[in-house]
Scaffold this motif. Structure first.
Motif, short mmCIF file in Angstrom:
data_model
loop_
_atom_site.label_atom_id
_atom_site.label_comp_id
_atom_site.label_asym_id
_atom_site.label_seq_id
_atom_site.Cartn_x
_atom_site.Cartn_y
_atom_site.Cartn_z
N GLN A 11 -24.52 24.20 -18.98
CA GLN A 11 -23.23 23.69 -18.55
C GLN A 11 -23.26 22.26 -18.01
OE1 GLN A 11 -21.81 26.23 -15.50
NE2 GLN A 11 -23.60 26.01 -14.22
N HIS A 12 -24.44 21.73 -17.69
CA HIS A 12 -24.55 20.37 -17.19
C HIS A 12 -25.18 19.49 -18.26
CE1 HIS A 12 -23.60 21.58 -13.08
NE2 HIS A 12 -24.38 22.63 -13.30
N TYR A 13 -24.76 18.24 -18.30
CA TYR A 13 -25.35 17.31 -19.26
C TYR A 13 -25.32 15.90 -18.68
CZ TYR A 13 -20.63 15.83 -20.51
OH TYR A 13 -19.36 15.34 -20.47
N ARG A 14 -26.15 15.04 -19.26
CA ARG A 14 -26.18 13.63 -18.88
C ARG A 14 -26.45 12.83 -20.15
NH1 ARG A 14 -25.86 10.90 -14.38
NH2 ARG A 14 -26.20 12.74 -13.11
N ASP A 15 -25.67 11.78 -20.35
CA ASP A 15 -25.84 10.91 -21.52
C ASP A 15 -26.78 9.76 -21.18
OD1 ASP A 15 -24.09 12.36 -23.09
OD2 ASP A 15 -22.36 11.18 -22.50
N VAL A 16 -27.70 9.48 -22.09
CA VAL A 16 -28.62 8.35 -21.96
C VAL A 16 -28.38 7.45 -23.17
CG1 VAL A 16 -31.02 7.62 -21.86
CG2 VAL A 16 -30.32 9.72 -20.71
N HIS A 17 -28.10 6.18 -22.93
CA HIS A 17 -27.85 5.22 -23.99
C HIS A 17 -29.15 4.49 -24.31
CE1 HIS A 17 -23.43 5.55 -23.60
NE2 HIS A 17 -23.77 5.93 -22.37
N VAL A 18 -29.55 4.53 -25.58
CA VAL A 18 -30.75 3.85 -26.04
C VAL A 18 -30.29 2.61 -26.79
CG1 VAL A 18 -32.85 4.02 -27.42
CG2 VAL A 18 -31.97 6.05 -26.25
N ILE A 19 -30.54 1.44 -26.20
CA ILE A 19 -30.12 0.18 -26.78
C ILE A 19 -31.35 -0.50 -27.35
CG2 ILE A 19 -29.03 -2.04 -26.28
CD1 ILE A 19 -27.74 -0.56 -23.83
N SER A 20 -31.32 -0.77 -28.65
CA SER A 20 -32.45 -1.36 -29.35
C SER A 20 -32.05 -2.70 -29.93
CB SER A 20 -32.92 -0.42 -30.47
OG SER A 20 -33.91 -1.05 -31.25
N SER A 21 -33.01 -3.60 -30.02
CA SER A 21 -32.74 -4.92 -30.60
C SER A 21 -32.64 -4.86 -32.12
CB SER A 21 -33.82 -5.91 -30.19
OG SER A 21 -35.08 -5.49 -30.68
#
Length: 65
Positions: A11-21
């Motif tokens: 029921q819990h989540y967290r978004d992680v943004h992966v920013i690549s060149s």
């Protein structure tokens, strides 16, 4: 009756943004039955990413809240 192993609900989540060149931004969602610490989410995603290519720069970002 007491249940020692309740069913998983994720029921819990967290978004992680992966920013690549070199690649478009990717959003990885971490799920859990308990609230997720942002630092633990960053470490979990970092462990699953493939190694960077030569000259590639990656940033991992998440939002507190």
């Amino acid at each position: 009756m007491f249940n020692l192993f309740p069913p998983r609900t994720n029921q819990h989540y967290r978004d992680v943004h992966v920013i690549s060149s070199r690649k478009p931004t990717e959003v990885v969602r971490c799920y859990s039955d308990e609230p997720i610490c942002p630092i633990n989410a960053l470490k979990a995603v970092e462990a699953t990413l493939p190694p960077s290519e030569p000259g590639e720069v990656k940033q991992l970002k998440t939002f507190f809240g």
